[in-house]
Scaffold this active site. Structure first.
Site, mmCIF file in Angstrom:
data_model
loop_
_atom_site.group_PDB
_atom_site.id
_atom_site.type_symbol
_atom_site.label_atom_id
_atom_site.label_comp_id
_atom_site.label_asym_id
_atom_site.label_seq_id
_atom_site.Cartn_x
_atom_site.Cartn_y
_atom_site.Cartn_z
ATOM 1 N N CYS B 157 -13.650 0.277 -4.315
ATOM 2 C CA CYS B 157 -14.479 0.698 -3.265
ATOM 3 C C CYS B 157 -13.459 1.594 -2.372
ATOM 4 O O CYS B 157 -13.886 2.657 -1.768
ATOM 5 C CB CYS B 157 -15.146 -0.198 -2.743
ATOM 6 S SG CYS B 157 -14.158 -1.727 -2.223
ATOM 7 N N TYR B 158 -12.382 1.145 -1.955
ATOM 8 C CA TYR B 158 -11.668 1.706 -0.894
ATOM 9 C C TYR B 158 -10.923 2.945 -1.470
ATOM 10 O O TYR B 158 -11.051 3.960 -1.009
ATOM 11 C CB TYR B 158 -10.305 0.771 -0.629
ATOM 12 C CG TYR B 158 -10.875 -0.191 0.582
ATOM 13 C CD1 TYR B 158 -11.087 -0.154 1.652
ATOM 14 C CD2 TYR B 158 -10.439 -1.706 0.252
ATOM 15 C CE1 TYR B 158 -11.530 -1.078 2.588
ATOM 16 C CE2 TYR B 158 -10.664 -2.535 1.094
ATOM 17 C CZ TYR B 158 -11.067 -2.325 2.290
ATOM 18 O OH TYR B 158 -11.459 -3.322 3.141
#
Lengths: 354, 354, 354, 354
Positions: B157-158
């Site tokens: 996600c990051y």
């Protein structure tokens, strides 16, 4: 000669209806050496304080009065000004002249050089000589000067966290010039109690954004103090964010180290030494990073320090309660110093949790 | 020959009970060309999906099955693996061998070079040859390779937010080497649905902290892709923070520009050009910065771009829904490419607001 | 004859790692007449308290000890038991026998008749004779009995709010029998610090639901005390709800009035009279209804009273901090009474706001 | 004859800038048979919709127009009025006269008898004859009448949840007269997008309170429909609460059963039968109570039913998204019925979670 009540310091609060004001009221009600003699405000004049804040009302019977500088000066030894920017500078000169000590929570007296202020705040000023005498109310950096100040310009919330995070680096010359980046995150109470659409729960909850990127007014405040500490001009990249919570600021500061050989233990030692005499700064041990909630309701600043050997950077995190160490409680800390009391007198030590 | 139902692609989801799994279920239920043929999980095997998520239950009558690779391969053309790190690598080789297309949502196939993976994840691996064939599932950077991939390692996600924020800078060589800092903030759903004390509402609400400073596992993932784009090794300073909200990531990226004369309009032009063919990236106009909530429930990434002429830095903000563009919806976007469908097929376009 | 430190009451806390425990630690650290001599717990034995709660650690150097009743009785005059239901009854008999005063925060000693307890809690008990001597620790109703008690069973959080809301109605016979409905709403800290999926921020935030409808264990506790006040059996409809906030309970109580001619002023007069000597209950004036946040961090209960002339019902709203008046601060209030101190000694008066 | 675009129904939205408006925009953009031909508003006239809601802007190029009834009637077959109370009644007569179908989201056309409206809303009205023809837009109760209506008064958010909770009890005569109590809880988006102090995140977060006790304007709306269902006058005790979340209403309804011998299974059978043909009402199985979050972003109402044999009461919980089933999505449901489409056309089925 005089009972203990009469020996208390009589204080006034101008702008008592906002969040800064209600914090000051609460803290001063609990302060053993202060007595609230006056609360004032224009929009709420004539209302009992209990109408504004029912939960405080039972403890304070005063009514908000219209602002009358003569009356304030007569009744108060110390005055806290908690007003929007550009108003304190209309009042402080008179109050100082009449012998009051003044603590201003706005930006008006944070700059000794009004040129910087006027460039960033777009307010014309005629009180340069008074402004030049104001002391920046960050006790961890200017404790001695605050003790003897007549006029204190209390720091902004972001600068408080940011400066406590980086002051040791700057003072010791550990950071490469112009490598400083401060990515700061604040709860929404920093926006005040005036109703604004983007601060509604329905808008701000569960969302996150940066704002005023590369142009926030707290930037020159941070830079001015850093430059004072360093002895030369310092540029800082400062980015504020609005976070879906009520209180708290976390400032995450990045700097490239001049000496890439320093390790975390070195930095922790330097920070511990720098804040040895600061009762309200806690340098957390190895690998513990601060939660903003730990500071809730207190005057404390928690610092976490990390070094990245891969990149040669130091990363420092500072957590405060933006309305306490970032505003009202820090003003009381300065008040204590100005009046010769113990720096911590009357300030709550322990946050409740969770 | 064959009705439309039989023409749909039969898909399986292994690890359906977590947040990644339930998002995949929801998106695939709405997808016009997919049919869920299997949902599997070990801890929840034997339960009807409706017991895990009552609000989805009425739309899916399947029961979670124990994981049996033979059965999966027989019934599914495409398999989504949504499991903790270190498990997909035990299953993917068999599924690939049996002819399935595989999309892995864990970290197992994000690195073509397992040396990096093993150093950061501390998991021993024996499938280097398969890993070398995996394609990194970020369509905005690797669209064509995803179209023909048998095995896709879906991004973290990051890294999704971070890479979309900085890819144009890296690809065009606009940033000074090693000046990249990414200060990222995530909602707590990124921590998964397993009960952990620090993710309790009573702990995480109204608080904010950094974690895994200078050592988060998404760092090498970002660096590997950046290095691939740049053609040389790139170091990145990456700091994640936990924010009191459910969904959403905001990555604030800082870079010193090689050419300090570039202004915001230049950067906006460069970004708009870079993402011209990317239907799910929106470069916001001058001075608008992204709110994470705008991306809620969609596959969209919003980018805001700012230049600070005082410091010569560019600041880019990327906002995504960590469970959608940061996880499940991006996997569907890759699925669409792998199957020859329109990239956006079946993906919700519009977030609800507020 | 003895310095002031030696005159302080030595207290022990068994179960210090949960939310009840950390509140007790905070409050007792600030209490001028108490000294924490022991903190114990089984799962956290051997850890310094600072490891569990870094923000309190700097103020308490004690280590959590394994539970040893002999050691506790030797070192402590008063013991707070903050444990899951069914454990205090294994410890209190020994502690009482050795001369300690005991305050139990679980349900174990809230019922003088263990038959009711055993029916609702499914725990077998052999200490009926001791249970019969326990006093229910709600000072507003049982102040005098608490003063002389050796063993106090501190009320549940919901019963505290519920009983303070309806006690005047019950005591004065103003409500029709069996017309009582209490619709209560609680923050998630009431569920404790143990990690449970449904209390995760990602699950509980922005959601709301009832639970244990028609069968919550606080029902018989409310009914037992109401029956004691009324002099006859009272049935109550009690429905708890989980609300997306950390602290706070609001109990909204409905009752049909025996005398439909009563108006709001009548009720406010009756309530004010009933709580005339209760320093921690505030009956709000006409038309003001309590916000749970007003009670944050304090021992206060705010009551709002309304009458609906159309329906002949009275509606009473009670707001408390579930961890303070609903748990730890109320225990300190009882402690003060048991030790002969002022009821309010050491308790924080003012909530911070916002 | 005519292409598919020209066959779509042209719709207008008056009051597009509020939360009701932006929901309507989103839903109508996704509706396969509707085309937004006009969006209007006075305060935001002249602004592009993208300026108000950047995340929707990319999908709608329209500009908000000043309100001109002639223009609206010329361009729109159907008009949604999403305005504060007291404005729709100035516009609807003209629009109806020109042949538009009108769906009003305010309270103006919820009462066929304007006497009740005027008593509670303090607005003078001269359109009694038109008001008498309006149909109450709750499809689960008035589906057939909505199909042929020219003017629909869409229900309030609280009445939608409340009526769906109790309609089966009222219609079947299962409840004792005047025993009905509805304790309702709402997220803050119900208060609209206009900035108000008490709806600020800093004020409303982590707090909870009742408001308008015994006098909320949704009371007569609930009572009017209940009386229509029952065939005699029905009184209801209605108490709304503000909960710290953005979206969602939970209504907890209490009624004393005429026949105390009924058990939960009986009630569940009755409810399931009552809502057999209602695609948007889900009666949850034994012992499952609704979470408001399950309904997020959808038109669904979840019902949980419980019986307390001790008290003879039935407790029914209804959960909806206040902006969807409680406002905009229900209006689309009515629109579908009025236009002869499938009741569910274009409405999102599945909430995202968490």
């Amino acid at each position: 000669m005089g009972d203990s009540a009469s020996e208390k310091v009589s204080v006034g609060i101008v702008g008592a209806s906002g969040y800064g004001g209600v914090q000051l009221v609460r803290l001063l009600l609990e302060h053993p050496q202060a007595e609230i003699a006056y609360i004032g405000g224009n929009s709420s004049a004539g209302k009992r304080f209990a109408e504004l804040y029912p939960h405080v009302g039972g403890h304070l019977s005063l009514t908000v009065e219209a602002i009358d500088l003569d009356a304030i000066a007569q009744r108060c030894q110390v005055v806290f000004l908690s007003l929007p920017n550009g108003l304190a500078c209309e009042m402080a000169p008179t109050l100082i002249e009449r012998g009051c000590k003044v603590l201003d929570l706005s930006a008006d007296y944070r700059f000794n050089d009004l040129g910087v202020y006027q460039a960033w705040y777009r307010v014309a000023r005629r009180d340069q000589s008074l402004a030049a005498t104001a002391v920046y109310g960050l006790p961890e950096l200017y404790r001695d000067r605050i003790r003897t100040a007549q006029l204190v310009g209390c720091p902004g919330c972001y600068p408080t966290a940011s400066l406590l995070a980086i002051a040791p680096l700057i003072k010791q010359g550990l950071a490469q010039p112009d490598s400083l980046i401060i990515d700061a995150k604040s709860g929404t109470s920093g926006g005040g109690r005036t109703a604004k659409t983007h601060l509604l729960l329905a808008e701000a909850d569960n969302s996150l954004a940066a704002y005023s990127v590369a142009r926030h007014r707290h930037t020159p405040e941070i830079e001015t103090i850093c430059s004072d500490l360093a002895g030369h001009d310092v540029l800082v990249q400062f980015t504020p964010h609005l976070v879906p919570m009520v209180r708290g600021i976390l400032a995450t500061a990045y700097a490239t180290m001049r000496d890439p050989g320093l390790v975390r233990d070195d930095l922790l030692t330097i920070y511990a030494a720098f804040y040895r005499s600061a009762p309200w700064v806690t340098v957390l041990p190895n690998g513990t990073y601060p939660q903003t909630k730990w500071a809730w309701g207190t005057n404390r600043c928690y610092l976490g320090v990390e070094v990245d050997p891969r990149t040669g950077r130091v990363i420092v995190m500072a957590a405060i309660d933006n309305l306490m160490k970032g505003q009202a409680a820090q003003a009381i800390q300065c008040f204590n110093l100005m009046l010769g009391f113990d720096e911590s007198l009357g300030l709550p030590r322990l946050s409740f949790y969770p």
